[in-house]
Design an enzyme around this catalytic site. Structure first.
Site, PDB file in Angstrom:
ATOM      1  CG  HIS A 144      -1.924   4.116  47.848  1.00  0.00           C
ATOM      2  ND1 HIS A 144      -1.717   4.817  46.792  1.00  0.00           N
ATOM      3  CD2 HIS A 144      -2.267   2.851  47.560  1.00  0.00           C
ATOM      4  CE1 HIS A 144      -2.032   3.801  45.788  1.00  0.00           C
ATOM      5  NE2 HIS A 144      -2.240   2.751  46.115  1.00  0.00           N
ATOM      6  CB  SER A 162      -3.919   1.605  43.462  1.00  0.00           C
ATOM      7  OG  SER A 162      -2.691   1.690  43.422  1.00  0.00           O
TER       8      SER A 162
END
Length: 248
Positions: free
Chosen positions: A226, A91
């Site tokens: 995620h 990320s």
């Protein structure tokens, strides 16, 4: 001016092994480096180093970084990167790892043998958010939980714990949301993209990383969102091991 922060302040890691590839992991926004440190048991061929940003852990008294550019400058002033190594970034960590690699290339320094980016759109693409870091504390945490998950319910329900995590999270989101990509020539570095197949990041956004390397990219998709690696750690780390072992 560059900092003089000791290398050991930047990095949490496993004991030095002269024969092992050094793997530098850049955590996600608000991430705890210890979460990544436990990967060492399943990465037998790597000497693991987890990057600890200013304002975290043993560096809690330092001010948070105000920009990715400054963070990159300070990191490279303090960390030598002299032995063969690879980068993994998840990320926000993917963006930082990419920008560190760009800066190394521009400085004529040794490059990573692999750049592995995870759960982040190619950096030249428009950001889908620019405002999360400006939200009040509770709204910020709720927005991140809705968008990415990864924040346990007990944290959202505890004012004391929320107070501990919200400032580092806000600082990291500010880094990502205020960063402006500057076009450059593609990197001469093999690039692998990891992602969860249930994440908001689309296949097109992942494939667009091809613009940032002269090598053909590899995209690896895993079950999950995620934070896919939390539920499928063994599968993910086996794939990471294979990527690091692949001849270049």
């Amino acid at each position: 001016m560059p900092t003089t922060t000791p290398v050991r302040s930047w990095l949490l890691g496993t004991p030095s092994r002269a024969d092992a590839l050094q793997l530098y992991c850049f955590p996600h926004a608000g991430g705890n480096p210890v979460e990544y440190l436990r990967w060492a048991a399943q990465l037998p061929d790597a000497e693991l180093h987890i990057v600890q940003l200013p304002g975290r852990g043993s560096r809690h008294q330092e001010p948070h970084a105000t920009s990715i550019d400054r963070l990159v400058t300070d990191f490279l002033a303090d960390v030598p990167l002299a032995r063969p190594y690879a980068f993994f970034g998840h990320s926000l960590g993917a963006l930082i790892a990419y920008e560190v690699t760009r800066a190394l290339r521009d400085a004529g320094r040794r490059l990573p043998q692999d750049l592995i980016v995870s759960a982040f759109p190619a950096p030249h693409l428009p950001r889908s958010t620019r405002h999360l870091h400006t939200l009040p504390d509770d709204q910020l945490l709720q927005a991140v939980a809705r968008r990415h998950g990864g924040i346990p319910r007990e944290i959202l329900g505890s004012p004391q714990i929320r107070a501990l995590i919200v400032n580092p999270l806000r600082s990291d989101l500010r880094l990502a949301e205020t960063h402006h990509h500057r076009p450059c020539t593609p990197l001469p570095v093999p690039l692998t993209v990891f992602a969860g197949n249930g994440d908001r990041v689309s296949q097109g956004q992942l494939a667009a990383w091809q613009q940032h390397t002269i090598e053909p990219i590899t995209v690896r998709s895993f079950p999950g969102d995620h934070f896919y690696f939390r539920d499928h750690e063994t599968q993910v780390l086996n794939t990471l091991n294979d990527a690091l072992r692949s001849p270049q």
